[in-house]
Design a protein around this motif. Structure first.
Motif, mmCIF file in Angstrom:
data_model
loop_
_atom_site.group_PDB
_atom_site.id
_atom_site.type_symbol
_atom_site.label_atom_id
_atom_site.label_comp_id
_atom_site.label_asym_id
_atom_site.label_seq_id
_atom_site.Cartn_x
_atom_site.Cartn_y
_atom_site.Cartn_z
ATOM 1 N N VAL A 49 -14.735 27.149 29.031
ATOM 2 C CA VAL A 49 -13.938 27.101 30.252
ATOM 3 C C VAL A 49 -12.465 27.228 29.855
ATOM 4 O O VAL A 49 -11.980 26.468 29.014
ATOM 5 C CB VAL A 49 -14.168 25.775 31.019
ATOM 6 N N LEU A 50 -11.757 28.195 30.463
ATOM 7 C CA LEU A 50 -10.330 28.356 30.192
ATOM 8 C C LEU A 50 -9.600 27.083 30.579
ATOM 9 O O LEU A 50 -9.692 26.619 31.716
ATOM 10 C CB LEU A 50 -9.763 29.540 30.975
ATOM 11 N N THR A 51 -8.893 26.496 29.605
ATOM 12 C CA THR A 51 -8.231 25.214 29.811
ATOM 13 C C THR A 51 -6.719 25.343 29.915
ATOM 14 O O THR A 51 -6.079 24.651 30.693
ATOM 15 C CB THR A 51 -8.566 24.258 28.641
ATOM 16 N N ARG A 52 -6.133 26.240 29.113
ATOM 17 C CA ARG A 52 -4.673 26.366 29.093
ATOM 18 C C ARG A 52 -4.272 27.584 28.285
ATOM 19 O O ARG A 52 -5.064 28.159 27.547
ATOM 20 C CB ARG A 52 -4.034 25.128 28.475
ATOM 21 N N TYR A 53 -2.992 27.922 28.424
ATOM 22 C CA TYR A 53 -2.345 28.918 27.582
ATOM 23 C C TYR A 53 -1.189 28.212 26.889
ATOM 24 O O TYR A 53 -0.374 27.558 27.541
ATOM 25 C CB TYR A 53 -1.745 30.056 28.410
ATOM 26 N N LEU A 54 -1.123 28.329 25.581
ATOM 27 C CA LEU A 54 0.034 27.829 24.842
ATOM 28 C C LEU A 54 0.809 29.054 24.393
ATOM 29 O O LEU A 54 0.257 29.943 23.742
ATOM 30 C CB LEU A 54 -0.405 26.982 23.645
ATOM 31 N N VAL A 55 2.075 29.125 24.763
ATOM 32 C CA VAL A 55 2.872 30.318 24.522
ATOM 33 C C VAL A 55 4.077 29.981 23.662
ATOM 34 O O VAL A 55 4.844 29.073 23.979
ATOM 35 C CB VAL A 55 3.344 30.952 25.852
ATOM 36 N N GLY A 56 4.222 30.714 22.555
ATOM 37 C CA GLY A 56 5.428 30.666 21.743
ATOM 38 C C GLY A 56 6.174 31.963 21.972
ATOM 39 O O GLY A 56 5.555 33.028 22.078
ATOM 40 N N GLN A 57 7.475 31.893 22.106
ATOM 41 C CA GLN A 57 8.271 33.105 22.324
ATOM 42 C C GLN A 57 9.475 33.079 21.407
ATOM 43 O O GLN A 57 10.206 32.092 21.346
ATOM 44 C CB GLN A 57 8.713 33.196 23.784
ATOM 45 N N LYS A 58 9.674 34.172 20.691
ATOM 46 C CA LYS A 58 10.853 34.290 19.833
ATOM 47 C C LYS A 58 12.028 34.641 20.726
ATOM 48 O O LYS A 58 12.045 35.692 21.370
ATOM 49 C CB LYS A 58 10.656 35.352 18.754
ATOM 50 N N ILE A 59 13.022 33.769 20.752
ATOM 51 C CA ILE A 59 14.104 33.896 21.733
ATOM 52 C C ILE A 59 15.420 34.414 21.156
ATOM 53 O O ILE A 59 16.377 34.569 21.893
ATOM 54 C CB ILE A 59 14.351 32.538 22.420
ATOM 55 N N TYR A 89 8.537 27.047 22.903
ATOM 56 C CA TYR A 89 7.120 26.927 23.243
ATOM 57 C C TYR A 89 6.972 26.389 24.657
ATOM 58 O O TYR A 89 7.815 25.643 25.143
ATOM 59 C CB TYR A 89 6.428 25.988 22.245
ATOM 60 N N GLN A 90 5.841 26.758 25.285
ATOM 61 C CA GLN A 90 5.548 26.257 26.625
ATOM 62 C C GLN A 90 4.039 26.212 26.831
ATOM 63 O O GLN A 90 3.310 27.042 26.289
ATOM 64 C CB GLN A 90 6.191 27.142 27.688
ATOM 65 N N TRP A 91 3.587 25.243 27.585
ATOM 66 C CA TRP A 91 2.175 25.070 27.948
ATOM 67 C C TRP A 91 2.029 25.535 29.385
ATOM 68 O O TRP A 91 2.777 25.118 30.254
ATOM 69 C CB TRP A 91 1.831 23.600 27.809
ATOM 70 N N PHE A 92 1.057 26.410 29.636
ATOM 71 C CA PHE A 92 0.763 26.892 30.979
ATOM 72 C C PHE A 92 -0.680 26.549 31.334
ATOM 73 O O PHE A 92 -1.581 26.682 30.506
ATOM 74 C CB PHE A 92 0.942 28.419 31.063
ATOM 75 N N TRP A 93 -0.892 26.140 32.565
ATOM 76 C CA TRP A 93 -2.236 25.890 33.083
ATOM 77 C C TRP A 93 -2.950 27.223 33.285
ATOM 78 O O TRP A 93 -2.308 28.280 33.275
ATOM 79 C CB TRP A 93 -2.155 25.137 34.407
ATOM 80 N N PRO A 94 -4.269 27.214 33.519
ATOM 81 C CA PRO A 94 -4.991 28.466 33.755
ATOM 82 C C PRO A 94 -4.420 29.303 34.907
ATOM 83 O O PRO A 94 -4.517 30.530 34.890
ATOM 84 C CB PRO A 94 -6.420 28.001 34.066
ATOM 85 N N ASP A 95 -3.799 28.645 35.906
ATOM 86 C CA ASP A 95 -3.184 29.410 37.005
ATOM 87 C C ASP A 95 -1.787 29.919 36.630
ATOM 88 O O ASP A 95 -1.078 30.466 37.460
ATOM 89 C CB ASP A 95 -3.136 28.586 38.287
ATOM 90 N N ARG A 96 -1.402 29.702 35.364
ATOM 91 C CA ARG A 96 -0.151 30.180 34.772
ATOM 92 C C ARG A 96 1.094 29.428 35.238
ATOM 93 O O ARG A 96 2.215 29.893 35.070
ATOM 94 C CB ARG A 96 0.008 31.692 34.959
ATOM 95 N N THR A 97 0.905 28.235 35.779
ATOM 96 C CA THR A 97 2.036 27.363 36.081
ATOM 97 C C THR A 97 2.288 26.487 34.866
ATOM 98 O O THR A 97 1.380 26.218 34.079
ATOM 99 C CB THR A 97 1.756 26.471 37.321
ATOM 100 N N ILE A 98 3.513 26.026 34.719
ATOM 101 C CA ILE A 98 3.903 25.202 33.579
ATOM 102 C C ILE A 98 3.384 23.783 33.744
ATOM 103 O O ILE A 98 3.460 23.208 34.834
ATOM 104 C CB ILE A 98 5.441 25.180 33.432
ATOM 105 N N LYS A 99 2.851 23.228 32.671
ATOM 106 C CA LYS A 99 2.466 21.811 32.671
ATOM 107 C C LYS A 99 3.756 21.009 32.566
ATOM 108 O O LYS A 99 4.391 20.967 31.510
ATOM 109 C CB LYS A 99 1.533 21.484 31.511
#
Length: 157
Positions: free
Chosen positions: A94-104, A113-123
């Motif tokens: 079951v898709l639980t989250r997206y963890l995103v790292g971005q080189k800024i 870094y940012q944590w996004f829920w499956p609906d792509r909103t930020i935790k």
């Protein structure tokens, strides 16, 4: 009166030491960890490439990044500014989250870094500073725990 004055001065160090044993509540009360306000954006997943999968028990993590980032990593070059590294986290399939790292930025250590829920909103209550503090240990491998998977071509989904 002079005796009371001197005995008060002698007791002062003891009072100071004892006061140190009684914490002030405002200094020790817990604070809520909130998502860092940063510039991490949710990437267009359809433009990213899967480069490795990590499996641990019920956890399956698909790692994605851009073709340009993979080419840079394989060439021993820094990934371009703006690169997204995405961990797509499944728990019991079951898709639980997206963890995103971005080189800024252009510096090797300029990642957020940012944590996004499956609906792509930020935790909102996630302390993403923990992500950077942990990934710092992988600085020699572009802050990636999955660096070997990025330079390899043998990972099956």
């Amino acid at each position: 009166m002079n005796i009371f004055h001197w005995s008060g001065l002698m007791a002062l160090p003891f009072v100071i030491v004892l006061a140190g044993y009684f914490p002030v509540e405002t200094e020790l009360s817990p604070t809520t960890a909130l998502a860092a306000s940063n510039s991490v954006t949710f990437p267009p997943l359809n433009q990213l490439e899967h480069y490795t999968t990590v499996r641990r028990g019920i956890t399956r993590e698909h790692m994605l990044t851009s073709p340009e980032a993979l080419a840079a990593i394989k060439a021993g070059q820094p990934v371009p500014t703006g690169t997204h590294m995405v961990l797509v986290d499944y728990q019991s399939d079951v898709l639980t989250r997206y963890l995103v790292g971005q080189k800024i930025g252009n510096g090797a250590d300029q990642w957020e870094y940012q944590w996004f829920w499956p609906d792509r909103t930020i935790k909102a209550n996630e302390n993403v500073a923990r992500c950077y503090s942990c990934h710092r240990s992988q600085q020699s491998e572009q802050f990636m725990f999955t660096f070997d998977g990025a330079i390899s071509d043998d990972d099956a989904l």
